[in-house]
Write an enzyme that holds these catalytic residues in place. Structure first.
Site, short mmCIF file in Angstrom:
data_model
loop_
_atom_site.label_atom_id
_atom_site.label_comp_id
_atom_site.label_asym_id
_atom_site.label_seq_id
_atom_site.Cartn_x
_atom_site.Cartn_y
_atom_site.Cartn_z
CG LEU A 33 62.21 16.94 22.18
CD1 LEU A 33 63.51 17.15 21.40
CD2 LEU A 33 62.50 16.79 23.68
CB ALA A 34 57.08 15.10 20.91
CG ASP A 35 55.21 18.03 16.71
OD1 ASP A 35 54.41 17.54 15.90
OD2 ASP A 35 54.88 18.56 17.78
N GLY A 36 59.67 17.05 16.34
CA GLY A 36 60.93 16.95 15.61
C GLY A 36 61.46 15.53 15.57
N GLY A 67 59.32 13.57 13.25
CA GLY A 67 59.59 13.88 11.85
C GLY A 67 60.79 13.11 11.32
#
Length: 427
Positions: A198-201, A204
């Protein structure tokens, strides 16, 4: 966010500068076409796992020519998650619309090739631990000297400054530190992490936005700039007013499961056939329709029902009424009844449901590609539809080094030289 030991670190590099010239998007799929909104934008994606690569993917979805640079030993995403006959499905997703080249950035010859590429690029994306690019001689000042118009997106766990700057940072840690995990989960359960990046998405998407903002500024100034993006700040930004509520009132948002602290009823409810539905009543008129639908107009007439705070304070009573009504009916009947009442409901779907969902089909949200390795391949499509210049998926993630000859050949690196660089571990 990988560090230099665990990521493609010692050598995630880009493609040749001149290799980016010409019709952006040339390569395995006829290019994005001149009408793509980001056609002509040249991006070097030297990032891995997963926020930086996603930012580059989003730019590629709308026509940017993205060259994916991975260490000759292979990008970590190739070994991450589910595979089919040794082919990573994560890689197919996150490396879509990218030309694939290999390059060892830690090698002197790799650094030289990267700088040649950077001279002709618009954007470089990297997500190594702070200090790694500097150690390789690819610090912002060096890159800016090679190309003053270059936008450098640097994605790290905790940013380029501060006491945690040098720590290994991954999305899980950002989900924990941001307050997301603390406020997520059942009231009597532990803080809960999401089962996906989630945090990566979020980072991004934020990274792609920041790049476009920097490019817009470049139109006025003629200069590029450095973007310092941590995984922590974007997920903090979407958590609503939790921080401000504590600063002003001293209140901490505790875990409430699938409920809301702002209104009720809002939850997931199990139907008679075992299916689940989600109900939201953020708007007052929707809440009234739901209570009339489930045969409890008496609750809707109570004084406390007149606003979200009052309804949230009586969540047990409201959940019991809605849950009991839904439990007596099958999922399709519940959905149909809510639709007739113009109340907000949706089925809780898994990945298999998504492939057959008529709304997603109408939106074109799922794209099927004819992949050379896997055949029919379903991927999420561009995240928005532009009426005049839509994005599209041209191809999925490519085999390692698939475009070395094309990209480096355009730099003037011939077959013999390329073979020598391969023998030396540079590409």
């Amino acid at each position: 966010m990988p560090d230099e030991e665990n990521g493609p670190a010692d050598g995630s590099t880009s493609s040749p500068a001149d290799g980016l010239e010409g019709d952006p998007g040339n390569g395995p799929g006829n290019g994005p076409g001149g009408d793509a909104p980001l056609a002509g934008l040249r991006v070097l994606d030297a990032a891995t796992l997963f926020a930086g690569p996603l930012a580059a993917s989003l730019l590629g979805d709308f026509g940017a020519d993205v060259v994916k640079i991975e260490h000759p030993r292979g990008d970590p995403a190739r070994g991450n998650g589910a595979q089919v006959d040794g082919v990573s499905l994560w890689w197919k997703t996150v490396a879509r619309n990218k030309r694939a080249v290999t390059l060892n950035l830690a090698a002197d010859q790799g650094r030289e090739l990267f700088l040649r590429l950077a001279r002709e690029a618009d954007v470089v994306v990297e997500n190594f631990r702070p200090g790694t690019f500097e150690r390789w001689g690819l610090d912002p000042a060096t890159l800016a000297a090679a190309n003053p118009r270059l936008v450098l997106l640097r994605v790290t766990g905790f940013g380029q400054v501060g006491p945690m700057r040098e720590r290994a940072g991954f999305g899980t840690l950002a989900e924990a530190m941001s307050g997301f995990a603390y406020s997520t989960g059942q009231p009597d359960g532990p803080p809960t992490l999401p089962p996906f990046g989630l945090a990566d998405g979020i980072a991004g998407i934020a990274g792609a936005f920041a790049v476009l903002a920097a490019l817009r500024a470049r139109e006025r100034t003629g200069r590029g700039q450095v973007i310092d993006l941590s995984l922590l700040e974007p997920i903090l930004a979407v958590l609503g007013p939790q921080l401000t509520v504590f600063q002003q009132l001293g209140l901490v948002q505790e875990r409430v499961g699938n409920r809301s602290v702002n209104n009720a009823p809002r939850n997931t409810y199990r139907c008679r056939d075992g299916r689940w539905v989600a109900v939201s009543t953020s708007a007052q008129n929707i809440a009234e329709r739901v209570l009339h639908l489930v045969g409890r107009p008496d609750l809707a007439a109570r004084p406390w029902f007149a606003d979200g705070h009052g309804r949230a304070a009586h969540v047990e009573e409201l959940d019991a009424a809605v849950g009991a009504w839904i439990a007596e009916r099958d999922g399709p009947e519940v959905i149909a009844a809510f639709e007739r009442a113009r109340a907000a409901v949706a089925p809780v779907q898994h990945a298999g449901d998504l492939l057959a969902d008529p709304q997603l089909r109408a939106l074109g949200a799922i794209v099927h590609l004819d992949d050379p390795e896997l055949g029919d391949l379903a991927l999420q499509g561009p995240l928005a539809r532009l009426s005049e210049t839509p994005g599209r998926l041209r191809w999925a993630g490519r085999p390692s080094g698939a475009d070395n000859a094309e990209v480096y050949g355009a730099l003037g690196v011939g077959a013999e030289r390329l073979a020598e660089l391969r023998r030396l571990g540079v590409v």
